[in-house]
Design a protein around this motif. Structure first.
Motif, PDB file in Angstrom:
ATOM      1  N   ALA A  95       0.905  -1.136   0.016  1.00 18.15           N
ATOM      2  CA  ALA A  95       0.106  -0.179  -0.039  1.00 18.15           C
ATOM      3  C   ALA A  95       0.800   1.375  -0.048  1.00 18.15           C
ATOM      4  N   ALA A  96       0.298   2.432  -0.355  1.00 18.66           N
ATOM      5  CA  ALA A  96       0.877   3.510  -0.283  1.00 18.66           C
ATOM      6  C   ALA A  96       0.059   4.589   0.424  1.00 18.66           C
ATOM      7  N   SER A  97       0.588   5.495   1.079  1.00 21.63           N
ATOM      8  CA  SER A  97      -0.122   6.323   2.099  1.00 21.63           C
ATOM      9  C   SER A  97       0.263   7.801   1.506  1.00 21.63           C
ATOM     10  N   LEU A  98      -0.599   9.060   1.112  1.00 27.44           N
ATOM     11  CA  LEU A  98      -0.285  10.106   0.481  1.00 27.44           C
ATOM     12  C   LEU A  98      -1.050  11.120   1.153  1.00 27.44           C
ATOM     13  N   CYS A  99      -0.093  12.290   1.575  1.00 27.73           N
ATOM     14  CA  CYS A  99      -0.779  13.485   2.472  1.00 27.73           C
ATOM     15  C   CYS A  99      -1.642  12.883   3.475  1.00 27.73           C
ATOM     16  N   ASN A 100      -1.122  11.964   4.176  1.00 29.41           N
ATOM     17  CA  ASN A 100      -2.020  11.538   5.272  1.00 29.41           C
ATOM     18  C   ASN A 100      -2.053  12.485   6.518  1.00 29.41           C
ATOM     19  N   PRO A 101      -2.974  12.983   7.205  1.00 31.89           N
ATOM     20  CA  PRO A 101      -2.998  13.949   8.152  1.00 31.89           C
ATOM     21  C   PRO A 101      -2.533  13.151   9.359  1.00 31.89           C
ATOM     22  N   PHE A 102      -2.681  11.830   9.452  1.00 27.59           N
ATOM     23  CA  PHE A 102      -2.017  11.129  10.686  1.00 27.59           C
ATOM     24  C   PHE A 102      -2.976  11.519  12.135  1.00 27.59           C
ATOM     25  N   ASN A 103      -2.735  12.591  12.412  1.00 28.55           N
ATOM     26  CA  ASN A 103      -3.162  13.150  13.737  1.00 28.55           C
ATOM     27  C   ASN A 103      -4.338  14.020  13.374  1.00 28.55           C
ATOM     28  N   LEU A 104      -5.598  13.711  13.481  1.00 28.95           N
ATOM     29  CA  LEU A 104      -6.953  14.631  13.080  1.00 28.95           C
ATOM     30  C   LEU A 104      -6.845  15.711  13.928  1.00 28.95           C
ATOM     31  N   VAL A 105      -6.672  15.724  15.239  1.00 32.27           N
ATOM     32  CA  VAL A 105      -6.613  16.628  16.079  1.00 32.27           C
ATOM     33  C   VAL A 105      -5.765  17.697  15.661  1.00 32.27           C
ATOM     34  N   MET A 106      -4.441  17.278  15.458  1.00 32.38           N
ATOM     35  CA  MET A 106      -3.590  18.464  14.847  1.00 32.38           C
ATOM     36  C   MET A 106      -3.997  19.218  13.707  1.00 32.38           C
TER      37      MET A 106
ATOM     38  N   ARG B  71       1.514  -4.365   9.134  1.00 34.81           N
ATOM     39  CA  ARG B  71       2.153  -5.617   8.723  1.00 34.81           C
ATOM     40  C   ARG B  71       2.354  -5.538   7.230  1.00 34.81           C
ATOM     41  N   THR B  72       1.726  -4.828   6.545  1.00 37.98           N
ATOM     42  CA  THR B  72       1.817  -4.845   4.961  1.00 37.98           C
ATOM     43  C   THR B  72       2.845  -3.808   4.736  1.00 37.98           C
ATOM     44  N   PRO B  73       3.708  -4.070   3.546  1.00 36.53           N
ATOM     45  CA  PRO B  73       4.763  -3.087   3.318  1.00 36.53           C
ATOM     46  C   PRO B  73       3.832  -1.594   2.709  1.00 36.53           C
ATOM     47  N   LEU B  74       4.583  -0.788   3.295  1.00 31.81           N
ATOM     48  CA  LEU B  74       3.560   0.571   3.128  1.00 31.81           C
ATOM     49  C   LEU B  74       4.619   1.680   2.867  1.00 31.81           C
ATOM     50  N   LEU B  75       4.499   2.457   1.854  1.00 30.40           N
ATOM     51  CA  LEU B  75       5.352   3.640   1.571  1.00 30.40           C
ATOM     52  C   LEU B  75       4.428   4.830   1.823  1.00 30.40           C
ATOM     53  N   CYS B  76       5.036   5.702   2.774  1.00 29.81           N
ATOM     54  CA  CYS B  76       4.217   6.862   3.038  1.00 29.81           C
ATOM     55  C   CYS B  76       4.931   8.042   2.435  1.00 29.81           C
ATOM     56  N   ILE B  77       4.397   9.016   1.675  1.00 27.05           N
ATOM     57  CA  ILE B  77       4.645  10.256   1.315  1.00 27.05           C
ATOM     58  C   ILE B  77       4.187  11.222   1.630  1.00 27.05           C
ATOM     59  N   GLN B  78       4.970  12.436   2.246  1.00 26.08           N
ATOM     60  CA  GLN B  78       4.241  13.550   2.726  1.00 26.08           C
ATOM     61  C   GLN B  78       4.951  14.751   2.390  1.00 26.08           C
ATOM     62  N   ALA B  79       4.397  15.949   2.412  1.00 18.96           N
ATOM     63  CA  ALA B  79       4.991  17.306   2.122  1.00 18.96           C
ATOM     64  C   ALA B  79       5.189  17.976   3.332  1.00 18.96           C
ATOM     65  N   LYS B  80       6.566  18.436   3.637  1.00 17.95           N
ATOM     66  CA  LYS B  80       6.780  19.136   4.709  1.00 17.95           C
ATOM     67  C   LYS B  80       5.932  20.407   4.890  1.00 17.95           C
ATOM     68  N   ASN B  81       5.265  20.784   3.577  1.00 20.50           N
ATOM     69  CA  ASN B  81       4.659  22.353   4.021  1.00 20.50           C
ATOM     70  C   ASN B  81       3.241  22.145   3.830  1.00 20.50           C
ATOM     71  N   ASP B  82       2.628  20.959   3.872  1.00 22.85           N
ATOM     72  CA  ASP B  82       1.276  20.474   3.728  1.00 22.85           C
ATOM     73  C   ASP B  82       0.527  21.412   4.545  1.00 22.85           C
ATOM     74  N   PRO B  83      -0.543  22.145   4.268  1.00 21.44           N
ATOM     75  CA  PRO B  83      -1.540  22.986   5.171  1.00 21.44           C
ATOM     76  C   PRO B  83      -2.407  22.104   5.771  1.00 21.44           C
ATOM     77  N   ILE B  84      -2.686  21.039   5.559  1.00 18.94           N
ATOM     78  CA  ILE B  84      -3.825  20.064   6.113  1.00 18.94           C
ATOM     79  C   ILE B  84      -3.405  18.923   6.777  1.00 18.94           C
ATOM     80  N   ALA B  85      -2.004  18.544   6.224  1.00 15.88           N
ATOM     81  CA  ALA B  85      -1.532  17.415   6.852  1.00 15.88           C
ATOM     82  C   ALA B  85      -0.140  17.678   7.546  1.00 15.88           C
TER      83      ALA B  85
END
Length: 409
Positions: free
Chosen positions: A227-238, A322-336
């Motif tokens: 799987a791949a995760s893109l622009c994931n907010p991860f912490n919805l409170v933040m 436990r699944t192979p996972l690629l996470c890609i984030q942008a350091k300046n993302d205004p939402i995540a």
């Protein structure tokens, strides 16, 4: 999350796109933030994760290059986010819709590429796409990934959540960042329909948050081979905190209005709801929190919006993936937010790899050879990663890029 305020772009985008041939390249010189990172990557990228040594060689050609944002449109996180949402081209794809009735009598819409049921072998790898909040199969970032996978011989299906992309609404329960039941039923349905095929997933924004929760929490996650995760907010409170600040309030209002507009199309289903429900508040939501207060948190049994958000954070579960996972984030993302990325848990998980680009905005990544109006910078890397996993899983030494060259999408 899908941005739905096209009028915002008029003042920001007065000039037409700069022709590709006149592009001026500026190489970033950012130092890697951690000394223990994978060494063979360009210093403009942050690369870490327990699966770093396993997965980085697979995508080394991408990691060797600098993250080079497109001039003007890639220079500002808000400009990049808005430009990508409204000016990135949308590939023309013929889709066939399947409405799946869930166990609670709800309905989700699955969009398959028309004709692939008969044209592709039964063991062709399947890519399940999960768009962002209020998003669906019509979004440009979804279409670009769909076409790229399809051109490699993959079978692709888009999971449109309840009410999204004109998906039917048949019960008062709508979209929730904490409810994984619909995804579980979709995974079971797709797996039973193509039992010989390996299943992979790509999620964006809230879709990524739900996908990572599922991978770290649900028994059905074992059906995924990668799987791949893109622009994931991860912490919805933040994320909620940041959406209440400065220019980010524009996205908050846009998404709140998008949610309320879906609800307004189906108000007859909600008119007799009593108790703690506040349907007028949700139907006239000015921000996401209004909608969640009036409808979402009540529907799913939470005492407050904050409790709902806290219980919907994929950061709580990534350590268990436990699944192979690629996470890609942008350091300046205004939402995540960059500060919400669970770096330590990702570093300790032998199945996860994280790539953080210095720029990209939210669902933007207007960079690379396809910029400014082509696919996001992330797409080639994601597809190479997934194709590698499929080759290893199936024992195939080469990809299936040319399998369907004679067929039209």
């Amino acid at each position: 999350m899908a941005i739905t305020a096209p009028h915002l772009t008029q003042s920001l985008l007065a000039n037409p796109p700069i022709p590709r041939k006149s592009r001026v390249r500026v190489r970033a010189t950012m130092a890697p933030p951690n000394a223990d990172q994978f060494k063979d990557h360009h210093p403009s990228l942050e690369v870490l994760g327990g699966a770093r040594d396993s997965f980085c060689p697979v995508i080394k050609t991408h990691l060797d290059r600098p993250y080079d944002p497109f001039p003007v449109f890639g220079s500002n996180r808000h400009l990049e986010t808005i430009f990508a949402a409204f000016f990135r081209n949308i590939p023309d794809v013929r889709l066939k819709r399947e409405c799946l009735r869930t166990k609670d009598d709800g309905t989700v819409a699955l969009d398959w590429v028309s004709g692939d049921a008969g044209n592709l072998p039964a063991n062709s790898p399947i890519l399940l796409l999960l768009p962002g909040l209020t998003g669906g199969s019509d979004d440009s970032y979804v279409r670009h990934m769909l076409v790229r996978a399809r051109n490699k011989g993959w079978r692709v299906v888009v999971f449109n959540s309840r009410g999204c992309a004109d998906s039917p609404v048949t019960t008062p329960q709508m979209y929730s960042a904490s409810f994984l039941g619909d995804l579980d039923e979709v995974v079971e349905h797709v797996g039973s329909r193509y039992p010989k095929a390996n299943l992979y997933g790509v999620g964006w924004s809230m879709g990524a948050n739900i996908l990572v929760q599922y991978l770290g929490k649900e028994p059905g996650s074992r059906r995924f081979s990668g799987a791949a995760s893109l622009c994931n907010p991860f912490n919805l409170v933040m994320s909620d905190e940041d959406l209440c600040k400065g220019f980010n309030r524009i996205y908050n209002r846009s998404l709140g209005k998008a949610l309320s507009s879906i609800l307004k199309k189906h108000l007859l289903l909600f008119e007799d709801l009593g108790g703690e429900y506040n349907i007028p508040l949700a139907a006239n939501a000015n921000i996401i929190r209004d909608y969640d207060e009036g409808l979402t948190r009540v529907s799913f049994g939470f005492k407050s919006v904050d409790e709902y958000l806290q219980n919907s954070c994929s950061a709580n579960y990534i350590k268990h993936v436990r699944t192979p996972l690629l996470c890609i984030q942008a350091k300046n993302d205004p939402i995540a937010p960059n500060r919400a990325i669970p770096r330590e848990d990702i570093k300790e998980n032998p199945n996860c790899l994280l790539i953080v680009t210095p720029k990209g905005g939210h669902l933007g990544w207007v960079a690379g050879e396809n910029a400014p109006t082509g696919c996001p910078w992330t797409d080639p890397m994601v597809m190479d990663f997934l194709q590698h996993l499929e080759n290893e899983k199936s024992g195939t030494p080469q990809d299936t890029t040319n399998l369907l060259q004679s067929l039209k999408v």
